[in-house]
Design a protein around this motif. Structure first.
Motif, mmCIF file in Angstrom:
data_model
loop_
_atom_site.group_PDB
_atom_site.id
_atom_site.type_symbol
_atom_site.label_atom_id
_atom_site.label_comp_id
_atom_site.label_asym_id
_atom_site.label_seq_id
_atom_site.Cartn_x
_atom_site.Cartn_y
_atom_site.Cartn_z
ATOM 1 N N PHE A 73 0.818 -1.210 0.000
ATOM 2 C CA PHE A 73 0.000 0.000 0.000
ATOM 3 C C PHE A 73 0.854 1.262 0.000
ATOM 4 O O PHE A 73 1.865 1.354 0.703
ATOM 5 C CB PHE A 73 -0.908 0.013 1.227
ATOM 6 C CG PHE A 73 -1.590 1.331 1.477
ATOM 7 C CD1 PHE A 73 -2.680 1.708 0.711
ATOM 8 C CD2 PHE A 73 -1.127 2.197 2.459
ATOM 9 C CE1 PHE A 73 -3.307 2.922 0.929
ATOM 10 C CE2 PHE A 73 -1.738 3.399 2.690
ATOM 11 C CZ PHE A 73 -2.834 3.773 1.921
ATOM 12 N N SER A 74 0.441 2.229 -0.812
ATOM 13 C CA SER A 74 1.042 3.561 -0.815
ATOM 14 C C SER A 74 -0.075 4.594 -0.793
ATOM 15 O O SER A 74 -1.078 4.439 -1.510
ATOM 16 C CB SER A 74 1.897 3.771 -2.064
ATOM 17 O OG SER A 74 2.254 5.139 -2.201
ATOM 18 N N PRO A 75 0.063 5.658 0.007
ATOM 19 C CA PRO A 75 -0.978 6.711 0.008
ATOM 20 C C PRO A 75 -1.203 7.315 -1.374
ATOM 21 O O PRO A 75 -2.285 7.809 -1.666
ATOM 22 C CB PRO A 75 -0.422 7.751 0.988
ATOM 23 C CG PRO A 75 0.496 6.979 1.879
ATOM 24 C CD PRO A 75 1.101 5.919 1.013
ATOM 25 N N LYS A 76 -0.176 7.261 -2.245
ATOM 26 C CA LYS A 76 -0.314 7.831 -3.590
ATOM 27 C C LYS A 76 -1.322 7.056 -4.430
ATOM 28 O O LYS A 76 -1.821 7.573 -5.429
ATOM 29 C CB LYS A 76 1.048 7.839 -4.293
ATOM 30 C CG LYS A 76 2.072 8.761 -3.654
ATOM 31 C CD LYS A 76 3.378 8.717 -4.410
ATOM 32 C CE LYS A 76 4.413 9.641 -3.777
ATOM 33 N NZ LYS A 76 5.710 9.608 -4.489
ATOM 34 N N SER A 77 -1.578 5.790 -4.031
ATOM 35 C CA SER A 77 -2.521 4.982 -4.806
ATOM 36 C C SER A 77 -3.970 5.300 -4.465
ATOM 37 O O SER A 77 -4.884 4.821 -5.141
ATOM 38 C CB SER A 77 -2.253 3.492 -4.557
ATOM 39 O OG SER A 77 -2.464 3.170 -3.190
ATOM 40 N N LEU A 78 -4.197 6.094 -3.419
ATOM 41 C CA LEU A 78 -5.558 6.432 -3.020
ATOM 42 C C LEU A 78 -6.138 7.498 -3.949
ATOM 43 O O LEU A 78 -5.474 8.489 -4.268
ATOM 44 C CB LEU A 78 -5.584 6.940 -1.583
ATOM 45 C CG LEU A 78 -5.341 5.914 -0.480
ATOM 46 C CD1 LEU A 78 -5.320 6.603 0.872
ATOM 47 C CD2 LEU A 78 -6.409 4.833 -0.505
ATOM 48 N N ARG A 79 -7.337 7.289 -4.371
ATOM 49 C CA ARG A 79 -8.058 8.274 -5.176
ATOM 50 C C ARG A 79 -9.365 8.569 -4.453
ATOM 51 O O ARG A 79 -10.311 7.799 -4.535
ATOM 52 C CB ARG A 79 -8.328 7.749 -6.595
ATOM 53 C CG ARG A 79 -7.064 7.533 -7.424
ATOM 54 C CD ARG A 79 -6.388 8.839 -7.769
ATOM 55 N NE ARG A 79 -5.213 8.651 -8.602
ATOM 56 C CZ ARG A 79 -3.988 8.497 -8.127
ATOM 57 N NH1 ARG A 79 -3.791 8.482 -6.820
ATOM 58 N NH2 ARG A 79 -2.968 8.346 -8.941
ATOM 59 N N VAL A 80 -9.370 9.673 -3.718
ATOM 60 C CA VAL A 80 -10.523 10.005 -2.892
ATOM 61 C C VAL A 80 -11.373 11.049 -3.607
ATOM 62 O O VAL A 80 -10.879 12.142 -3.923
ATOM 63 C CB VAL A 80 -10.072 10.557 -1.521
ATOM 64 C CG1 VAL A 80 -11.293 10.867 -0.658
ATOM 65 C CG2 VAL A 80 -9.163 9.560 -0.817
ATOM 66 N N PRO A 81 -12.644 10.756 -3.904
ATOM 67 C CA PRO A 81 -13.518 11.765 -4.507
ATOM 68 C C PRO A 81 -13.655 12.976 -3.587
ATOM 69 O O PRO A 81 -13.600 12.866 -2.360
ATOM 70 C CB PRO A 81 -14.852 11.031 -4.659
ATOM 71 C CG PRO A 81 -14.518 9.574 -4.574
ATOM 72 C CD PRO A 81 -13.324 9.473 -3.701
ATOM 73 N N LYS A 82 -13.818 14.136 -4.191
ATOM 74 C CA LYS A 82 -13.943 15.352 -3.384
ATOM 75 C C LYS A 82 -15.121 15.281 -2.428
ATOM 76 O O LYS A 82 -15.085 15.846 -1.333
ATOM 77 C CB LYS A 82 -14.084 16.563 -4.304
ATOM 78 C CG LYS A 82 -12.819 16.887 -5.078
ATOM 79 C CD LYS A 82 -12.997 18.147 -5.910
ATOM 80 C CE LYS A 82 -11.710 18.502 -6.650
ATOM 81 N NZ LYS A 82 -11.871 19.736 -7.466
ATOM 82 N N ALA A 83 -16.162 14.560 -2.831
ATOM 83 C CA ALA A 83 -17.329 14.444 -1.964
ATOM 84 C C ALA A 83 -17.023 13.656 -0.696
ATOM 85 O O ALA A 83 -17.729 13.771 0.304
ATOM 86 C CB ALA A 83 -18.478 13.775 -2.727
ATOM 87 N N LYS A 84 -15.955 12.861 -0.715
ATOM 88 C CA LYS A 84 -15.598 12.031 0.436
ATOM 89 C C LYS A 84 -14.549 12.702 1.330
ATOM 90 O O LYS A 84 -14.150 12.116 2.347
ATOM 91 C CB LYS A 84 -15.051 10.683 -0.037
ATOM 92 C CG LYS A 84 -15.996 9.887 -0.926
ATOM 93 C CD LYS A 84 -17.158 9.320 -0.136
ATOM 94 C CE LYS A 84 -18.016 8.404 -1.006
ATOM 95 N NZ LYS A 84 -19.144 7.822 -0.264
ATOM 96 N N THR A 85 -14.084 13.886 0.959
ATOM 97 C CA THR A 85 -13.017 14.535 1.715
ATOM 98 C C THR A 85 -13.404 14.747 3.170
ATOM 99 O O THR A 85 -12.598 14.558 4.091
ATOM 100 C CB THR A 85 -12.652 15.885 1.071
ATOM 101 O OG1 THR A 85 -12.295 15.668 -0.293
ATOM 102 C CG2 THR A 85 -11.481 16.537 1.798
ATOM 103 N N GLY A 86 -14.642 15.137 3.412
ATOM 104 C CA GLY A 86 -15.101 15.366 4.779
ATOM 105 C C GLY A 86 -15.021 14.113 5.621
ATOM 106 O O GLY A 86 -14.619 14.171 6.794
#
Length: 252
Positions: free
Chosen positions: A194-207
């Motif tokens: 796992f690498s944090p760079k592989s995460l793709r978080v939608p803007k709606a999920k930022t909260g």
């Protein structure tokens, strides 16, 4: 005839902000060295806290360098050398003094040497891969290859986390030594991790991500050692998932 304007001499100085990431790296290095001092004094809990602090610093200096556009070759080398001490030498010595020193006849020191050597090779391989990517322009994969050094240090310290939380004696030297050897081999393995760079978080999920981060910080403040055990266990489960994917791909 008028004289041509002369170019101004280059200045040897640079803005303080450009030096800030390297100063942060040196703070992390000092934390690792101080952790070794506390290991030699038998203050293992303080030593572990300083190693964890150096892991936080390790993520902060790179972030600062990118935000301030102050990345440099010397900064990369300082970071790598600091990582070797903080996540190789310091955890290796801590686990040895905490759980393995009384079993010297069983070759426990050799296990520590293997672990520290694996950390060194892991960092060297990472540096070569980064330099190759910079020269060729080919982006590295979004995941890590092998367990990164900071995560390896947290895995190596898991027996100490458990002992501090439960108040029990360290696990038997044979078990602890075998576990430390396995962590070292995972660092130099080709396992995609796992690498944090592989995460793709939608803007709606930022909260939700911010809420989850706040909950993790709150748990660390309230139940420090237990939270570290759980976080390390979750990372261990991610490694098992990676093994499963590699096995399934090989069978496919």
């Amino acid at each position: 005839m008028s004289e041509l304007p002369q170019p101004e001499p280059e200045s040897d100085s640079q803005p303080f902000l450009a030096l800030l990431p390297n100063l942060v790296t040196m703070i992390g290095l000092c934390a690792g060295l101080t952790a070794i001092r506390f290991v030699l004094a038998g203050k293992f809990e303080l030593a572990v806290i300083l190693i964890i602090f150096s892991a936080v610093i390790d993520g902060l200096d790179g972030l600062l360098a990118r935000r301030l556009k102050a990345t440099s070759e010397i900064g990369a080398q300082l970071d790598s050398l600091s990582d070797f001490l903080n996540f190789g030498v310091a955890p290796g010595l801590l686990v040895y003094q905490f759980a393995l020193a009384e079993s010297e006849k069983m070759g426990s020191w050799i296990v520590v040497l293997v672990y520290v050597s694996c950390t060194c090779m892991r960092l060297a391989r990472f540096n070569v891969a980064q330099n190759k990517a910079a020269v060729t322009g080919i982006k590295p994969p979004p995941h890590f290859v092998g367990v990164p050094a900071p995560a390896g240090a947290m895995l190596a310290l898991l027996p100490a986390f458990v002992a501090f939380e439960t108040g029990a004696e360290p696990a038997p030297p044979l078990l602890t030594g075998g576990y430390l050897l396995g962590v070292g081999l995972l660092m130099v393995s080709r396992l995609p991790t796992f690498s944090p760079k592989s995460l793709r978080v939608p803007k709606a999920k930022t909260g939700w991500i911010m809420i989850a981060t706040a909950l993790v910080i709150g748990a660390l403040l309230a139940w420090f050692w237990l939270s570290l055990i759980l976080l390390t266990a979750v990372y261990g489960l991610s490694l098992l998932h990676s093994f499963y994917k590699v096995f399934r791909h090989g069978r496919g």
